[in-house]
Design an enzyme around this catalytic site. Structure first.
Site, PDB file in Angstrom:
ATOM      1  N   ASP A 425       0.864  -1.177   0.000  1.00 53.41           N
ATOM      2  CA  ASP A 425       0.000   0.000   0.000  1.00 53.41           C
ATOM      3  C   ASP A 425       0.907   1.234   0.000  1.00 53.41           C
ATOM      4  O   ASP A 425       1.632   1.486   0.970  1.00 53.41           O
ATOM      5  CB  ASP A 425      -0.897  -0.037   1.240  1.00 53.41           C
ATOM      6  CG  ASP A 425      -1.929   1.077   1.259  1.00 53.41           C
ATOM      7  OD1 ASP A 425      -1.723   2.091   0.563  1.00 53.41           O
ATOM      8  OD2 ASP A 425      -2.934   0.938   1.981  1.00 53.41           O
ATOM      9  N   HIS A 426       0.848   2.002  -1.084  1.00 45.85           N
ATOM     10  CA  HIS A 426       1.753   3.143  -1.214  1.00 45.85           C
ATOM     11  C   HIS A 426       1.421   4.259  -0.234  1.00 45.85           C
ATOM     12  O   HIS A 426       2.199   5.223  -0.088  1.00 45.85           O
ATOM     13  CB  HIS A 426       1.721   3.688  -2.646  1.00 45.85           C
ATOM     14  CG  HIS A 426       3.071   4.030  -3.188  1.00 45.85           C
ATOM     15  ND1 HIS A 426       3.990   4.768  -2.480  1.00 45.85           N
ATOM     16  CD2 HIS A 426       3.676   3.723  -4.371  1.00 45.85           C
ATOM     17  CE1 HIS A 426       5.091   4.915  -3.194  1.00 45.85           C
ATOM     18  NE2 HIS A 426       4.931   4.292  -4.359  1.00 45.85           N
ATOM     19  N   ARG A 427       0.308   4.152   0.468  1.00 45.52           N
ATOM     20  CA  ARG A 427      -0.023   5.159   1.474  1.00 45.52           C
ATOM     21  C   ARG A 427       0.803   4.983   2.738  1.00 45.52           C
ATOM     22  O   ARG A 427       1.046   5.948   3.465  1.00 45.52           O
ATOM     23  CB  ARG A 427      -1.519   5.093   1.825  1.00 45.52           C
ATOM     24  CG  ARG A 427      -2.449   5.426   0.691  1.00 45.52           C
ATOM     25  CD  ARG A 427      -3.897   5.173   1.072  1.00 45.52           C
ATOM     26  NE  ARG A 427      -4.132   3.756   1.377  1.00 45.52           N
ATOM     27  CZ  ARG A 427      -5.320   3.262   1.761  1.00 45.52           C
ATOM     28  NH1 ARG A 427      -6.357   4.079   1.891  1.00 45.52           N
ATOM     29  NH2 ARG A 427      -5.446   1.973   2.000  1.00 45.52           N
TER      30      ARG A 427
END
Length: 455
Positions: A425-427
């Site tokens: 998850d790039h968050r």
């Protein structure tokens, strides 16, 4: 006079709203004890045996095997209390009442339990069918509605909904179930027969139909333009997986990085371990490597609370692993994997895998994961881009380990090579963190001694 109590499908936890009846374990007329399993249901999480909180005689069942019931819908009715004539139930000694020796007119109470394993431990009684004194025929199987006016002989809300969707009058159907009970198969058969009946005499039907119904053939024709082929309902495990994967793609901005690793030394270390004690699987070794990597990169053992706009880093590693079963893909969870060594992780993986194959996983076995390990190499493939198991933040995919040409110590050699893929998850992190995690995993695979630093 016995009192008839209604037992509704209980809330099986984890926000589940419905369950499919797989197999009835009792029949109308059977005597049941408190906490005796009465039906096996399949939820979106697992197969569950549901115990009845009352003891007595089953007077009606609601729902057919293969049909679905929403949580809170009637499941069965049980007659509890005392009756004197020989051959009928009594309030003590047989487990037929909600509590041993319950007084007449007292408020009946059951165990209040939902899942098997948390009950009072009352021993199951041998099934015997009787008709309690003063009770009429089971309410779930009234006389066929096509024969006499009155309530329609349908107990399943899904059957009623299906009939409404296709404008079928249930009173005109003859049920094939006990005492004329209308089953789902009866409704589906009637639905299939509608186009056939219309095509036999289109002219007579058109001439006798009122003008207000002239558009109905067009509606039917329009419905038939849908793609032909076998239609398989997305429900149960398959439906739950579809919902979760679709939600993952909608909500998580995922990215994937991968690397090839020389697993020759890892396989040699495993062979040495297995020669000195209980066998340790490759999956168990990879799981132990993952827990060590997550200790170094805790960002990947987290979830995102978008409502609060916060990343929640989780202290425990509940490691899920993908397992393919006859019922579809499931992800059992090894609890507190960060506290286990490879041998302990392997034993728990073996236990959960066997439970997955037999369909005996509980909802608790399938929920609460914080990171997932997906070994798709068992299918003979090298690589993949895994879909994150929402609401987790990452998944490590492992391909097959096969001999390949590899430059080892400056020379070309045949080595055991595996492709590792990390979807994240790039968050929760950027590529540097994800790359660091994956590189550490690959280093441990190539040089298992690296793992000793974190033990």
């Amino acid at each position: 006079m016995p009192q008839v109590l209604e037992f509704k499908l209980p809330d099986l936890g984890e926000g589940l709203t419905e369950a499919e009846i797989v197999r009835w374990l009792v029949e109308v007329g059977d005597v049941v004890a408190i906490d005796q399993p009465v039906v096996e249901v399949e939820t979106a999480k697992a197969m569950v045996e549901v115990p009845c909180p009352y003891g007595g005689v089953v007077t009606a069942r609601f729902g057919e095997e293969g049909g679905e019931l929403p949580v809170g819908a009637p499941l069965l009715t049980v007659a509890v209390g005392t009756a004197e004539p020989s051959g009928t139930m009594t309030g003590s000694g047989s487990g037929a009442g909600p509590a041993s020796g319950a007084a007449a007119g007292a408020e009946p109470s059951g165990s209040g339990n939902v899942l098997v394993g948390y009950g009072t431990g009352a021993p199951p009684v041998r099934r015997r069918r009787i008709r309690p004194e003063g009770l009429s025929a089971p309410a779930a199987v009234p006389a066929p509605a096509a024969v006499a006016p009155g309530p329609v002989a349908v107990v399943s809300p899904l059957v009623r909904k299906l009939a409404r969707q296709h404008d079928l009058d249930l009173r005109q159907l003859a049920g094939s179930g006990p005492d004329g009970l209308i089953l789902r198969a009866d409704v589906e058969s009637a639905i299939r027969s509608v186009p056939a009946a219309a095509s036999t005499s289109p002219l007579s039907a058109a001439s006798s139909a009122p003008s207000s119904q002239a558009v109905r053939p067009a509606v039917t024709a329009g419905a038939s333009t849908r793609p032909a082929g076998e239609r398989i309902p997305l429900r149960g495990v398959r439906g739950a997986v579809a919902d979760k994967l679709a939600r993952s793609r909608r909500e998580i901005p995922d990215a994937t990085c991968w690397v090839d690793a020389d697993a020759t030394e890892l396989m040699a270390a495993r062979a040495a371990m297995n020669g000195a004690g209980p066998k340790v699987s490759v999956l168990a070794l990879l799981a132990r490597i993952c827990t060590a990597a997550l200790a170094r990169y805790p960002e990947l053992n987290s979830t995102v609370d978008m409502e609060a706009r916060e990343i929640v880093r989780l202290p425990e590693v509940h490691l899920g692993f993908a397992a393919q079963t006859e019922r579809g893909l499931v992800v059992p969870v090894v609890r507190d994997a960060q506290t286990r060594n490879a041998e302990s992780v392997g034993a728990e993986i073996a236990r959960l895998t066997e439970a997955a194959r037999t369909g005996s996983l509980t909802p608790a076995d399938l929920t609460g994961g914080t990171f997932t390990l997906n070994n798709y190499g068992v299918f003979g493939v090298d690589g993949s881009t895994p879909i994150i198991n929402h609401p987790e933040a990452a998944m490590l995919g492992v391909g097959r380990i096969v001999p390949k040409p590899w430059v080892h110590e400056g020379e070309l050699a045949v080595r055991r090579v595996v492709q590792l893929s990390l979807t994240f998850d790039h968050r929760v992190c950027d590529g540097g963190t994800a790359g660091g995690f994956l590189r550490y995993v690959a280093d441990c695979v190539e040089q298992p001694a690296v793992l000793l630093r974190t033990l």
